[in-house]
Each structure stands twice: as structure tokens, then as C-alpha cells.
Scaffold this motif. Structure first.
Motif, PDB file in Angstrom:
ATOM      1  N   ALA A 123      -8.732   2.022   4.931  1.00 61.59           N
ATOM      2  CA  ALA A 123      -8.433   0.610   4.700  1.00 61.59           C
ATOM      3  C   ALA A 123      -9.341   0.032   3.612  1.00 61.59           C
ATOM      4  O   ALA A 123      -8.901  -0.773   2.778  1.00 61.59           O
ATOM      5  N   ALA A 124     -10.609   0.430   3.623  1.00 58.28           N
ATOM      6  CA  ALA A 124     -11.548  -0.042   2.598  1.00 58.28           C
ATOM      7  C   ALA A 124     -11.118   0.428   1.213  1.00 58.28           C
ATOM      8  O   ALA A 124     -11.220  -0.323   0.234  1.00 58.28           O
ATOM      9  N   ASN A 125     -10.630   1.656   1.108  1.00 61.79           N
ATOM     10  CA  ASN A 125     -10.148   2.144  -0.184  1.00 61.79           C
ATOM     11  C   ASN A 125      -8.930   1.352  -0.658  1.00 61.79           C
ATOM     12  O   ASN A 125      -8.787   1.040  -1.849  1.00 61.79           O
ATOM     13  N   ALA A 126      -8.025   1.026   0.273  1.00 64.53           N
ATOM     14  CA  ALA A 126      -6.858   0.228  -0.088  1.00 64.53           C
ATOM     15  C   ALA A 126      -7.278  -1.162  -0.558  1.00 64.53           C
ATOM     16  O   ALA A 126      -6.760  -1.688  -1.560  1.00 64.53           O
ATOM     17  N   ALA A 127      -8.228  -1.776   0.156  1.00 67.15           N
ATOM     18  CA  ALA A 127      -8.713  -3.096  -0.248  1.00 67.15           C
ATOM     19  C   ALA A 127      -9.461  -3.025  -1.571  1.00 67.15           C
ATOM     20  O   ALA A 127      -9.374  -3.941  -2.399  1.00 67.15           O
ATOM     21  N   SER A 128     -10.185  -1.931  -1.798  1.00 62.72           N
ATOM     22  CA  SER A 128     -10.934  -1.777  -3.042  1.00 62.72           C
ATOM     23  C   SER A 128     -10.008  -1.671  -4.244  1.00 62.72           C
ATOM     24  O   SER A 128     -10.314  -2.187  -5.323  1.00 62.72           O
ATOM     25  N   GLU A 129      -8.877  -1.016  -4.068  1.00 61.28           N
ATOM     26  CA  GLU A 129      -7.908  -0.916  -5.173  1.00 61.28           C
ATOM     27  C   GLU A 129      -7.377  -2.289  -5.559  1.00 61.28           C
ATOM     28  O   GLU A 129      -7.236  -2.608  -6.740  1.00 61.28           O
ATOM     29  N   VAL A 130      -7.106  -3.116  -4.565  1.00 60.18           N
ATOM     30  CA  VAL A 130      -6.637  -4.479  -4.849  1.00 60.18           C
ATOM     31  C   VAL A 130      -7.749  -5.290  -5.516  1.00 60.18           C
ATOM     32  O   VAL A 130      -7.509  -6.024  -6.484  1.00 60.18           O
ATOM     33  N   ALA A 131      -8.968  -5.153  -4.993  1.00 59.94           N
ATOM     34  CA  ALA A 131     -10.099  -5.891  -5.572  1.00 59.94           C
ATOM     35  C   ALA A 131     -10.312  -5.515  -7.032  1.00 59.94           C
ATOM     36  O   ALA A 131     -10.601  -6.389  -7.871  1.00 59.94           O
ATOM     37  N   PHE A 132     -10.166  -4.237  -7.356  1.00 65.07           N
ATOM     38  CA  PHE A 132     -10.373  -3.782  -8.735  1.00 65.07           C
ATOM     39  C   PHE A 132      -9.222  -4.207  -9.636  1.00 65.07           C
ATOM     40  O   PHE A 132      -9.442  -4.700 -10.749  1.00 65.07           O
ATOM     41  N   VAL A 171      -5.575  -9.141   1.310  1.00 64.15           N
ATOM     42  CA  VAL A 171      -5.378  -7.822   1.929  1.00 64.15           C
ATOM     43  C   VAL A 171      -5.448  -7.823   3.451  1.00 64.15           C
ATOM     44  O   VAL A 171      -5.113  -6.807   4.070  1.00 64.15           O
ATOM     45  N   TYR A 172      -5.859  -8.902   4.065  1.00 63.85           N
ATOM     46  CA  TYR A 172      -6.134  -8.894   5.505  1.00 63.85           C
ATOM     47  C   TYR A 172      -4.946  -8.403   6.325  1.00 63.85           C
ATOM     48  O   TYR A 172      -5.048  -7.449   7.101  1.00 63.85           O
ATOM     49  N   HIS A 173      -3.801  -9.052   6.181  1.00 66.89           N
ATOM     50  CA  HIS A 173      -2.647  -8.705   7.008  1.00 66.89           C
ATOM     51  C   HIS A 173      -2.145  -7.288   6.704  1.00 66.89           C
ATOM     52  O   HIS A 173      -1.708  -6.573   7.612  1.00 66.89           O
ATOM     53  N   ARG A 174      -2.252  -6.888   5.444  1.00 73.20           N
ATOM     54  CA  ARG A 174      -1.765  -5.554   5.065  1.00 73.20           C
ATOM     55  C   ARG A 174      -2.595  -4.453   5.702  1.00 73.20           C
ATOM     56  O   ARG A 174      -2.059  -3.536   6.328  1.00 73.20           O
ATOM     57  N   ILE A 175      -3.930  -4.517   5.563  1.00 74.77           N
ATOM     58  CA  ILE A 175      -4.747  -3.428   6.103  1.00 74.77           C
ATOM     59  C   ILE A 175      -4.764  -3.459   7.631  1.00 74.77           C
ATOM     60  O   ILE A 175      -4.871  -2.416   8.280  1.00 74.77           O
ATOM     61  N   LYS A 176      -4.622  -4.652   8.203  1.00 76.27           N
ATOM     62  CA  LYS A 176      -4.584  -4.753   9.665  1.00 76.27           C
ATOM     63  C   LYS A 176      -3.352  -4.039  10.219  1.00 76.27           C
ATOM     64  O   LYS A 176      -3.423  -3.314  11.226  1.00 76.27           O
ATOM     65  N   ALA A 177      -2.214  -4.206   9.546  1.00 74.94           N
ATOM     66  CA  ALA A 177      -0.974  -3.583  10.015  1.00 74.94           C
ATOM     67  C   ALA A 177      -0.881  -2.112   9.631  1.00 74.94           C
ATOM     68  O   ALA A 177      -0.507  -1.264  10.451  1.00 74.94           O
ATOM     69  N   ASP A 178      -1.248  -1.783   8.391  1.00 81.95           N
ATOM     70  CA  ASP A 178      -1.087  -0.405   7.904  1.00 81.95           C
ATOM     71  C   ASP A 178      -2.035   0.572   8.580  1.00 81.95           C
ATOM     72  O   ASP A 178      -1.695   1.752   8.758  1.00 81.95           O
ATOM     73  N   PHE A 179      -3.236   0.119   8.951  1.00 83.60           N
ATOM     74  CA  PHE A 179      -4.239   1.041   9.479  1.00 83.60           C
ATOM     75  C   PHE A 179      -4.575   0.768  10.953  1.00 83.60           C
ATOM     76  O   PHE A 179      -5.539   1.320  11.471  1.00 83.60           O
TER      77      PHE A 179
END
Length: 385
Positions: free
Chosen positions: A30-39, A53-61
Motif C-alpha cells: 500500500a505504501a508503494n502504491a501511495a508513493s507512486e501517486v505522491a511522486f 489515496v486513502y479510500h483506494r489503499i484501504k479497499a485494495d489492500f
């Protein structure tokens, strides 16, 4: 001051251990997914990135609400640290390499990287020596942990986050603890400490802490690694895995013992501690090929850090001095010449004829310089009313 307290978790079953490992994997993915968006979108502030990214990483992971919040904060902290490191080392070729790495892509997290927990998803019971910790499989309640009595005492004043860490299949919780820092006293002189490879530390009192045992241990481990790597068998790979970090743990223990001994001696005699400022020494010093391994495995920075934090806890002042010519200057008459250092261990002053151990002479020079720096107004002076 802040110090780190570490405890080892004891999962009751393979199911509990798998749940902890799966939680770390999910959080770091999830951190890697959020990091890609942040970058990609340049969202480095916590509130802004969390909205994205909150709702996305909460549901996906399959993360809980608070775990998702901790993941976002971890990503933002990583970018803030990276920015701080770039600002600190922005010059020269190393700064260029750092900038190139930052511009090449987002920050990546290993699947077993540490994951922060706050008090909503981690509860400590110090009396029972258990924790209740959130995982993907639900809360694991009454999970026992082990630690030293000193660590247990420190945890009583724990506040804020704790990090879940996995090393070699074992799980640890690492908490940052605020402990009161005593006033730095006015020293009655200084205990000079000369750090080296042959002798790890030599004091101005003449005490020599030899590095022979550590160097012999490292050489034995280095030969063992080379022998196992040549075999290229599964059994050799298993032995190599068991040996991981063993040498580092041994050196760390030795550094703790030496640092505690130095600080205790200085505190007992109401003195401060004088150290050489050895920052950047690996870039400044060249060594023959057969000595490079010894130079680069020398954990002098760690020893210096251990001395500094133990001294702060005891109120012992520490002064760093310029190491230039400490090995060539006579501690009696101050005559400085390169021929004064006859051999690695022998010092003979060409002016006054003083003969002593070279490292002892160097540590006495460090003590003199630390005392002079303190009188001029060095850092870590005690506060006056």
C-alpha cells in the motif's frame, strides 16, 4: 532526550506469525502504491496525499482505517527525510547522484519494511508483558513479548508510535521513549579517547581497549563467508542466512560495552569526554587493498554515537576536537613532527625524548584540546542560572 526501546514478540502459533508477516506485506505494498501517486502528482503533504489515496489503499489492500492513515504518514515521512538528506548533502558528485535517484522514480518500500503503529491499533500491557496488535487477520490479543528489565522500565514512559519490524523471521516492536536529560555538569578536566582499528579505544588514563579480538572475529567470519559462497549449495545458503547480521550484532555489543565503560569512568571522576571529530574519515583516508575491509568495517561512528547518547543520559559533557596531528604531537612539550610516530604503537618525541604508547599519547593530546575548547566556550556547556 529520545532513546529507542526494543522488545521481541512471541507469536503463539504459526497463524499469528503469518498474520504479522502478511500485515507488513500489505502495508508496504500500500505504501508503494501511495508513493507512486505522491511522486506522479507531487503530493508530499500528508493531508493532501491522504485525500488522494486513502479510500483506494484501504479497499485494495484490505487495511483498517487507522492502518491506512499510518501508511500515508509513512510515505510522507519518507519523502520529507529524503528532502532533508538532499538539502544536507546538496554539493559535489554525491549530491548529484542523490538528486538523480530522487528524480528517477518514487520512493520504494521493501515488503518487510517497518510499519508504524499508534495507540489505536497497538495496546501495551506492561504488567502482563503482552500487546494487543491489529493485523489483517484481526486483533491478536495477549501476544507476549520479552525484553530486559531496563527496557520494561523505559516503556513505562512510552508515548506515540511504535514500529513493527521483522528480522530473520522474528518480530520486534521498537518504541521511542522520552527520558529526562540531566544537567550537564562543569567538568574537572577531560578524559581523552583515541579511537582506532588496532586498538578500538585508548584513554588518556592509559587504558587500552584492544581491537584484536574483534578483528580476529571479523576475519574468521569473512573467511567463512567466502568459503560458503564458493560452495553454492542449498545447505551453504542456509548457513549464510543464519550468519546474517551476526557480525554486526557482535560489533554493536562490543561498542555498547566500551561506551558504557568510558562514560562511567568520566562520570565517576567528574570529567568530560574528549573525542576526535572523525566525520568523513573514510573519504579522506586511503588504505592498501588488504586493509580496506578492516577500515570500512570499523564502526567508529557507531561507537561515537553510543558514547554521545550515554553521556547525555549521565550529564557528562562531550567535546569533539580536530584530529589533525594528534598522533604526531608530543603530549608533554607539544613538539609536532611526523617522525615522532616511530611505529603504529610507539611514540618518541624528537625534542624532549618522551617515550610512550602512540595511542596513549594521542588520547592525552585529545584531552588537552578538549579542555582548551571547553574553556573557550565549547558546545554542551552546562546552563547557568
Amino acid at each position: 532526550m529520545k532513546i529507542v526501546a526494543q522488545v521481541k514478540l512471541l507469536p503463539a502459533s504459526a497463524h499469528d506469525a503469518d498474520a504479522l508477516a502478511a500485515t507488513l506485506r500489505a502495508c508496504n505494498r500500500a505504501a508503494n502504491a501511495a508513493s507512486e501517486v505522491a511522486f506522479a502528482k507531487d503530493l508530499k503533504r500528508r493531508n493532501v496525499l491522504q485525500d488522494a489515496v486513502y479510500h483506494r489503499i484501504k479497499a485494495d489492500f484490505d487495511l483498517g482505517a487507522q492502518s491506512a492513515v499510518r501508511v500515508v504518514k509513512k510515505v510522507c515521512d519518507a519523502y520529507a527525510t529524503l528532502k532533508g538528506n538532499l538539502k544536507a548533502g546538496n554539493h559535489g558528485p554525491e549530491g548529484s547522484r542523490r538528486r538523480a535517484r530522487v528524480e528517477s522514480g518514487p520512493v520504494r518500500f521493501r515488503e518487510d519494511a517497518a510499519q508504524p503503529y499508534d495507540d489505536r491499533i497497538l495496546t501495551w500491557n506492561l504488567d502482563a508483558r503482552t500487546v494487543s496488535i491489529w493485523t489483517l487477520a484481526g486483533r491478536l490479543k495477549h501476544m507476549p513479548f520479552v525484553c530486559s528489565p531496563e527496557t520494561l522500565r523505559l516503556l513505562a514512559s512510552r508515548k506515540g508510535e511504535s514500529d513493527l519490524v521483522m528480522r530473520d523471521g522474528m518480530f520486534f516492536l521498537i518504541a521511542t521513549v522520552d527520558v529526562p536529560e540531566p544537567e550537564t555538569y562543569e567538568p574537572d578536566g577531560f578524559l581523552g579517547v583515541d579511537l582506532g582499528i588496532v586498538n578500538i579505544a585508548t584513554t588518556s588514563d592509559g587504558e587500552i581497549m584492544s581491537g584484536r579480538q574483534v578483528n580476529r572475529y571479523r576475519r574468521r567470519k569473512r573467511d567463512l563467508r567466502a568459503k560458503l559462497q564458493k560452495k553454492r549449495t542449498k545447505s551453504a545458503a542456509r548457513v549464510l542466512k543464519r550468519q546474517r547480521r551476526k557480525e554486526t550484532r557482535y560489533a554493536t555489543q562490543r561498542n555498547h560495552i566500551i561506551a558504557k565503560k568510558l562514560v562511567t569512568t568520566a562520570e565517576r571522576t567528574s570529567r568530560g569526554i574528549g573525542l576526535e571529530d572523525l566525520s568523513g574519515i573514510r573519504q579522506r583516508v586511503t588504505a592498501r587493498k588488504d586493509q580496506r575491509a578492516r577500515l570500512h568495517s570499523w564502526a567508529f561512528a557507531q561507537l561515537g554515537a553510543f558514547i554521545a547518547y550515554k553521556a547525555r543520559r549521565a550529564g557528562v559533557p562531550v567535546v569533539h576536537v580536530d584530529p589533525r596531528n594528534t598522533s604526531r604531537q608530543c603530549s608533554e612539550c607539544r613538539h609536532t613532527h611526523r617522525t615522532n610516530r616511530v611505529t603504529q604503537a610507539r611514540f618518541v618525541c624528537r625534542s624532549c625524548g618522551t617515550v610512550m604508547h602512540a595511542d596513549h599519547n594521542g588520547s592525552r593530546n585529545i584531552a588537552h584540546r578538549a579542555d582548551a575548547a571547553w574553556q573557550r566556550g565549547a558546545v554542551n556547556r552546562p546552563r547557568t542560572a
